[in-house]
Design an enzyme around this catalytic site. Sequence first.
Site, PDB file in Angstrom:
ATOM      1  N   LYS A  17       9.888  18.260  48.378  1.00 11.42           N
ATOM      2  CA  LYS A  17      11.027  19.142  48.581  1.00 11.42           C
ATOM      3  C   LYS A  17      11.008  19.877  49.921  1.00 11.42           C
ATOM      4  O   LYS A  17       9.978  19.967  50.587  1.00 11.42           O
ATOM      5  CB  LYS A  17      11.156  20.117  47.405  1.00 11.42           C
ATOM      6  N   ARG A  59       6.610  16.888  38.134  1.00 11.73           N
ATOM      7  CA  ARG A  59       7.615  15.812  38.285  1.00 11.73           C
ATOM      8  C   ARG A  59       7.536  15.321  39.720  1.00 11.73           C
ATOM      9  O   ARG A  59       7.816  16.062  40.644  1.00 11.73           O
ATOM     10  CB  ARG A  59       8.987  16.377  37.978  1.00 11.73           C
TER      11      ARG A  59
HETATM   12  N1  LIG Z   1      13.255  19.274  35.672  1.00 11.37           N
HETATM   13  C1  LIG Z   1      13.541  18.998  36.974  1.00 11.37           C
HETATM   14  N2  LIG Z   1      14.407  18.005  37.286  1.00 11.37           N
HETATM   15  C2  LIG Z   1      14.714  17.748  38.588  1.00 11.37           C
HETATM   16  N3  LIG Z   1      15.604  16.776  38.894  1.00 11.37           N
HETATM   17  C3  LIG Z   1      15.927  16.524  40.189  1.00 11.37           C
HETATM   18  C4  LIG Z   1      15.329  17.267  41.213  1.00 11.37           C
HETATM   19  C5  LIG Z   1      15.740  16.990  42.615  1.00 11.37           C
HETATM   20  O1  LIG Z   1      14.927  16.219  43.262  1.00 11.37           O
HETATM   21  P1  LIG Z   1      14.763  14.616  43.229  1.00 11.37           P
HETATM   22  O2  LIG Z   1      15.732  14.081  44.194  1.00 11.37           O
HETATM   23  O3  LIG Z   1      13.366  14.513  43.607  1.00 11.37           O
HETATM   24  O4  LIG Z   1      15.020  14.087  41.902  1.00 11.37           O
HETATM   25  N4  LIG Z   1      14.422  18.237  40.952  1.00 11.37           N
HETATM   26  C6  LIG Z   1      14.108  18.502  39.635  1.00 11.37           C
HETATM   27  C7  LIG Z   1      13.169  19.552  39.272  1.00 11.37           C
HETATM   28  O5  LIG Z   1      12.605  20.261  40.119  1.00 11.37           O
HETATM   29  N5  LIG Z   1      12.933  19.753  37.935  1.00 11.37           N
END
Ligand SMILES: Nc1nc2ncc(COP(=O)(O)O)nc2c(=O)[nH]1
Length: 284
Positions: free
Chosen positions: A221, A261
């Site tokens: 991020k 995650r």
């Molecule tokens: N539970 C949860 N879900 C998420 N989904 C998408 C993203 C956005 O990032 P990506 O593009 O890496 O999916 N970040 C989160 C997060 O921090 N927590």
Amino acid sequence: MTRPVHPNLPDPGRCVVMGVLNVTPDSFSDGGRYLSRDDALAHAHAMWRRGADVIDVGGESTRPGAGRVDADTEKSRVLPVIRELAADGLRLSVDTTRAAVAAAAVDAGARIINDVSGGLADADMAKVVAEAGVPWILMHWRGHSKDMNALATYDDVVYEVRQELTARVDAALGAGVSADAIVLDPGLGFAKHAPHDWALLHGLGSLLDLGFPVLVGASRKRFLGRLLADAEGDPRPPAGREVATAAISTLAAFSGAWGVRVHEVGASLDAVLVAAAWRRGSPE
Ligand SMILES: Nc1nc2ncc(COP(=O)(O)O)nc2c(=O)[nH]1
């Protein structure tokens, strides 16, 4: 760590590693790489073989400023992939804010609903979760990605995120969702600037004190990119944020987070194994 009790939530005796599968053309760090069904399936299996405890399947980008896709598009992206991976025995979560998509995903074999809106984006989500009896990841959120930065104003981000997530928990319980189905998530990067993200990680205990499993999503991020900026102040690109992501995984696991995650499963699996061994004071 608050140990999960819901049967759909993995409990490997260490911090859970959730592998990200974005079946989208425009997610911030891997948009388009797994949009084709074959690429998505291959990547999911590769993460599973590497040791991911859950594969999180998303069909709508949540990156800052992203526009929305309609429910049919979202379903067309995630359902075929979920159906096939569930048939192959993988444990899946669906990353969606839409009740209709969540319901269809559960029917297709998803066992966990990962809702970045914490139930705010769709009033029907709580009913879907309660009826399906599946775990619900409630992430802290203040609005859709297009206007996210305008919402990033806090007097005390740790206190306010805790309070706003508590309200989401109360709403979920009031809608008949069982307490053992709830997982919390601080929502790093969502309606937050880098100082907010670091304050939330520093104050993770405040969220853990609520007594629910906590998931941390820091992978690649922006706040990591800023921390690792070069001499000219240019942020480190997403692909260069894997070591920092693994470091966050180690610290999150050491701090008692239920799960992380991440896009790069192997590095974070090693990281959480190190954290577990350090906390135990022994290799197993
Ligand atoms: N539970 C949860 N879900 C998420 N989904 C998408 C993203 C956005 O990032 P990506 O593009 O890496 O999916 N970040 C989160 C997060 O921090 N927590």
